[in-house]
Design a protein around this motif. Structure first.
Motif, PDB file in Angstrom:
ATOM      1  N   ASN A 173      30.521 -16.967   5.651  1.00 17.52           N
ATOM      2  CA  ASN A 173      31.641 -17.693   5.061  1.00 17.52           C
ATOM      3  C   ASN A 173      31.389 -18.472   6.875  1.00 17.52           C
ATOM      4  OD1 ASN A 173      34.394 -20.010   5.996  1.00 17.52           O
ATOM      5  ND2 ASN A 173      35.122 -18.325   4.171  1.00 17.52           N
ATOM      6  N   LEU A 176      34.842 -20.277   8.492  1.00 17.83           N
ATOM      7  CA  LEU A 176      35.667 -18.719   9.782  1.00 17.83           C
ATOM      8  C   LEU A 176      34.377 -18.126  11.022  1.00 17.83           C
ATOM      9  CD1 LEU A 176      36.935 -16.690   6.619  1.00 17.83           C
ATOM     10  CD2 LEU A 176      37.985 -18.038   7.882  1.00 17.83           C
ATOM     11  N   TYR A 177      33.097 -18.240  10.806  1.00 20.61           N
ATOM     12  CA  TYR A 177      32.840 -17.897  12.303  1.00 20.61           C
ATOM     13  C   TYR A 177      32.878 -19.093  12.809  1.00 20.61           C
ATOM     14  CZ  TYR A 177      29.966 -13.554  10.590  1.00 20.61           C
ATOM     15  OH  TYR A 177      29.812 -12.643  10.299  1.00 20.61           O
ATOM     16  N   LEU A 201      36.576 -12.190  14.064  1.00 21.57           N
ATOM     17  CA  LEU A 201      36.453 -12.783  13.147  1.00 21.57           C
ATOM     18  C   LEU A 201      37.998 -12.176  11.706  1.00 21.57           C
ATOM     19  CD1 LEU A 201      33.007 -12.208  12.022  1.00 21.57           C
ATOM     20  CD2 LEU A 201      34.499 -14.491  12.624  1.00 21.57           C
ATOM     21  N   ALA A 291      35.225 -13.540   6.143  1.00 20.36           N
ATOM     22  CA  ALA A 291      34.321 -14.482   7.315  1.00 20.36           C
ATOM     23  C   ALA A 291      33.514 -13.831   6.155  1.00 20.36           C
ATOM     24  CB  ALA A 291      33.847 -13.865   8.751  1.00 20.36           C
ATOM     25  N   THR A 292      32.589 -12.726   6.166  1.00 15.19           N
ATOM     26  CA  THR A 292      31.682 -11.757   5.442  1.00 15.19           C
ATOM     27  C   THR A 292      31.753 -11.352   4.033  1.00 15.19           C
ATOM     28  OG1 THR A 292      31.557  -9.445   6.955  1.00 15.19           O
ATOM     29  CG2 THR A 292      30.407 -11.909   7.253  1.00 15.19           C
TER      30      THR A 292
END
Length: 453
Positions: A173, A176-177, A201, A291-292
């Motif tokens: 994502n 978000l990063y 994160l 985020a991931t």
């Protein structure tokens, strides 16, 4: 002399008539053979019925969307697909295939199941002279990437073709990063770098003082696919499940460190993630909460493109190989292979279904319309029908190459399912903190060695 000539003429006429009769008979047999060939694929008056057993996760989509497309090319083959939950699929497939009169002509088998089905004689050799006679000259077996094609083979016999060529991938994502001020990952990201960035994160995105976005979600719960995350971390650092003698080789420093890394991911995952698997991690990612995500590449379309199933926009979502270890990038093969029952009464029609699905034409349609990942080199190197497939194809080729180099797949053995259940038990015990990673892997190694011996 006259009598002799009359006799010779009579003999010649009879010989000519016999030759003509023989030619007519040969033509008739040829026509009958051609008709028999056609009947193998059905006729308008007598269509052939083919029944398939598959994972319920995609069976309905295939029945609704894929079968009508297939019937544009083979209108006289009627395909019925029965969806079965993943955890029940192997047992039901084995029970049916080993019965005296199997219901299913086609079995869609997960990556480690082909050896077990093949060992009991349930599957048809797809490169046998019989099947090759039904195979289109342009099918091109050599066009498949080695890693996905090998999932359908056992003891040098090709029993299956890759239909849903899944690989474990890293979903990102990007929003978000960027919000966290962390560089958006690339395929060069290492595991050490990933873990160093993960605490940043975990974020409070709405300013209420509580974390509402996290770094990661993936498989943590006790289920057969959870060990694939640990195994991917281990493989990327040069570890293997089995050694050259077929003995467990994972209960060492590389395996232990990898399992500890898998467990550490929980520190940066949503609350309650210890009970998360495929569906829960997928939902969290699509809702913009993490985020991931480490999950199967085939979910990309539903996570980045289809507004009905995701809150994310296409430009927010990235896909790449999993982080890099000392031996290379992380990847894990999860191929669904199409196989034909050796007892099917409709082998030619069943092979026509699988042949079309795995053909260059079938792969192109499948990826563009259903987001299913292809296995052919020509498909991945060509310009895809949809722009969003460009980064997917590039990452998928990297994953295939990594998997082939590092042997990144589950145990391949007729007893692989039992071995995978043991790994699921012990990996989940370690992740839940019930035992140490070292104890979990030692117990798993001892049990698996007994099973495989």
């Amino acid at each position: 002399m006259v009598r002799f000539r009359k006799f010779a003429t009579l003999v010649s006429r009879r010989a000519l008539m016999a030759g003509a009769a023989s030619m007519v008979a040969s033509l008739s047999l040829g026509a009958a053979g051609a008709q028999a060939q056609d009947n193998g694929l059905g006729t308008a008056d007598q269509p052939v019925e083919v029944r398939m057993i598959a994972n319920e996760a995609f069976a309905s989509q295939w029945q609704t969307l894929m079968v009508p497309e297939f019937n544009k090319h083979y209108p006289n083959i009627k395909v019925t697909i029965d969806g079965v939950p993943y955890v029940e699929l192997l047992a039901k497939s084995m029970l049916d295939a080993t019965g005296p009169s199997p219901t299913y002509d086609i079995i869609i088998a997960d990556d480690p199941w082909v050896p077990q089905l093949a060992e009991v004689g349930a599957l048809l050799d797809l490169k046998s002279p019989e099947v090759q006679a039904w195979t289109d000259g342009g099918y091109d077996w050599d066009d498949f990437n080695a890693a996905p094609l090998a999932a359908g083979a056992w003891k040098d016999v090709q029993y299956g073709v890759p239909l849903r060529s899944n690989m474990l991938m890293m979903f990102v994502n990007k929003a978000l990063y960027e919000k966290a001020g962390v560089p958006v990952p690339t395929a060069e990201l290492t595991w050490d770098q990933y873990l160093e960035q993960a605490p940043k994160l975990v974020q409070d995105t709405d300013g209420d003082g509580k974390a509402d976005a996290w770094a990661i979600d993936t498989y943590f719960i006790r289920e057969p696919l959870t060990p694939t995350i640990w195994q991917t971390i281990m493989n990327s650092n040069g570890g293997q499940l089995l050694d050259e003698d077929g003995k467990p080789a994972f209960n060492n420093e590389v395996g232990i460190t990898a399992l500890e890394t898998h467990k550490k991911l929980l520190e940066f995952a949503p609350t309650g993630a210890v009970s998360h698997g495929f569906s829960e991690s997928l939902q969290a990612f699509r809702q913009g909460l993490v985020a991931t995500m480490f999950n199967w590449g085939s979910v990309f379309k539903g996570s980045a493109i289809d507004a009905k199933t995701t809150t994310l926009k296409p430009d927010q979502v990235g896909i790449q190989v999993m982080p890099v270890g000392s031996a290379g990038p992380g990847a894990h093969r999860g191929i669904w292979s199409g196989t034909v029952s050796s007892k099917s009464e409709n082998k030619q029609a069943a092979w026509a279904v699988l042949q079309w699905l795995s053909s260059k034409q079938g792969e192109t349609w499948h990826s563009a319309n259903l987001g299913v990942l292809p296995a052919r080199k020509s498909t991945l190197s060509a310009t895809p029908a949809e722009p969003w497939l460009v980064p997917v194809f590039a990452s998928l080729q990297q994953a295939y190459d990594a998997a082939e180099k590092g042997k990144m797949w589950r145990i391949r053995d007729p007893r692989s399912d039992a071995a995978q259940q043991i790994l699921a038990d012990e990996v989940s015990r370690a992740i839940a903190g019930q035992v140490s990673a070292a104890v979990a892997l030692q117990v798993a190694a001892e049990k698996i060695e007994k099973i495989l011996d």
